[in-house]
Design a protein around this motif. Sequence first.
Motif, PDB file in Angstrom:
ATOM      1  N   SER A  57       0.824  -1.216   0.000  1.00 52.24           N
ATOM      2  CA  SER A  57       0.000   0.000   0.000  1.00 52.24           C
ATOM      3  C   SER A  57       0.857   1.264   0.000  1.00 52.24           C
ATOM      4  O   SER A  57       0.445   2.300  -0.516  1.00 52.24           O
ATOM      5  CB  SER A  57      -0.952   0.003   1.200  1.00 52.24           C
ATOM      6  N   VAL A  64      -0.025   8.855  -6.272  1.00 46.80           N
ATOM      7  CA  VAL A  64      -0.821   9.922  -5.649  1.00 46.80           C
ATOM      8  C   VAL A  64       0.001  11.202  -5.575  1.00 46.80           C
ATOM      9  O   VAL A  64      -0.492  12.302  -5.868  1.00 46.80           O
ATOM     10  CB  VAL A  64      -1.299   9.507  -4.240  1.00 46.80           C
ATOM     11  N   PHE A 112     -10.486   0.638   3.041  1.00 45.43           N
ATOM     12  CA  PHE A 112     -10.427   1.622   1.963  1.00 45.43           C
ATOM     13  C   PHE A 112     -10.444   3.054   2.483  1.00 45.43           C
ATOM     14  O   PHE A 112      -9.643   3.884   2.041  1.00 45.43           O
ATOM     15  CB  PHE A 112     -11.614   1.403   1.012  1.00 45.43           C
ATOM     16  N   THR A 113     -11.335   3.360   3.419  1.00 44.40           N
ATOM     17  CA  THR A 113     -11.441   4.730   3.932  1.00 44.40           C
ATOM     18  C   THR A 113     -10.168   5.143   4.651  1.00 44.40           C
ATOM     19  O   THR A 113      -9.680   6.269   4.493  1.00 44.40           O
ATOM     20  CB  THR A 113     -12.641   4.867   4.883  1.00 44.40           C
ATOM     21  N   HIS A 115      -7.065   3.996   4.186  1.00 40.71           N
ATOM     22  CA  HIS A 115      -5.970   4.211   3.245  1.00 40.71           C
ATOM     23  C   HIS A 115      -6.225   5.431   2.353  1.00 40.71           C
ATOM     24  O   HIS A 115      -5.266   6.113   1.946  1.00 40.71           O
ATOM     25  CB  HIS A 115      -5.757   2.955   2.402  1.00 40.71           C
ATOM     26  N   SER A 116      -7.480   5.730   2.082  1.00 43.54           N
ATOM     27  CA  SER A 116      -7.798   6.949   1.333  1.00 43.54           C
ATOM     28  C   SER A 116      -7.423   8.183   2.134  1.00 43.54           C
ATOM     29  O   SER A 116      -6.921   9.176   1.584  1.00 43.54           O
ATOM     30  CB  SER A 116      -9.293   6.986   0.991  1.00 43.54           C
ATOM     31  N   MET A 119      -3.736   8.623   1.825  1.00 44.48           N
ATOM     32  CA  MET A 119      -3.366   9.158   0.517  1.00 44.48           C
ATOM     33  C   MET A 119      -3.729  10.640   0.394  1.00 44.48           C
ATOM     34  O   MET A 119      -3.081  11.387  -0.335  1.00 44.48           O
ATOM     35  CB  MET A 119      -4.020   8.354  -0.600  1.00 44.48           C
ATOM     36  N   LEU A 120      -4.748  11.064   1.128  1.00 45.93           N
ATOM     37  CA  LEU A 120      -5.104  12.491   1.145  1.00 45.93           C
ATOM     38  C   LEU A 120      -3.983  13.297   1.801  1.00 45.93           C
ATOM     39  O   LEU A 120      -3.661  14.403   1.354  1.00 45.93           O
ATOM     40  CB  LEU A 120      -6.420  12.687   1.904  1.00 45.93           C
TER      41      LEU A 120
END
Length: 225
Positions: A57, A64, A112-113, A115-116, A119-120
């Motif tokens: 990941s 990104v 998912f949330t 790791h999102s 990435m943000l």
Amino acid sequence: MKRDAVFYSSLIMAFSAGFVDTSTFTVADGLFSAHITGNFVVFAYKLSNHPQLRDFSNLASFPVFIMAVILTRKMDSLYKNEKGIFAAIGIFLIVAGCIAFLLKQNHIATGFTYHSMLMLIVFSMGIQNTVTRLYANSAFGPTTVMTGNVTKAILDFFNYISTQHTLEKLVELRKSLVLLTGFLIGCVFGALISARFGLVSMLIPGILISAYYIIPTRKESLSLQ
């Protein structure tokens, strides 16, 4: 930008980068969010020590980061809004901190949330890396990776004490020290606060950056000379 504004901008952005990078490394399993190439080293290390699927990941941070650079350059060419782009860094960090708070309340540390959200944070640091290139006069130097600043500070120091006892060299040395000091303090606070509160701590640099670039204030002149 005026000299006093450059001082504050350099200090705030260096502090924030150190804070954010150390926080994600401390809390998010060794993720570098500002020093993005460090993730290659971490990935290679994990690859040699019983790798798991989640270890891959960290590699997602690279595309990104690239996307952040491209979009920041595009937004700059369209709108030429320096303060707005700087403020966006803080806004993204605030959003990430709010998401982290909600995840923490529900005891979620994967998926998912989650790791999102990571990435943000990487995206925000991609913007910061880019703006110091686009607006070279907005800070005393790069505010995210300190290797070059350390090298410059050492060279300026030895130039000053050996042959060039000039005010210009002394000022250059002080500029490097502002960046290094801000980054170091950010690293220390990032590690301590994120270890206690997790990535909710992103609210601190997020609010700091947003307040500085959004709220109009009359800044006192601060001379480095």
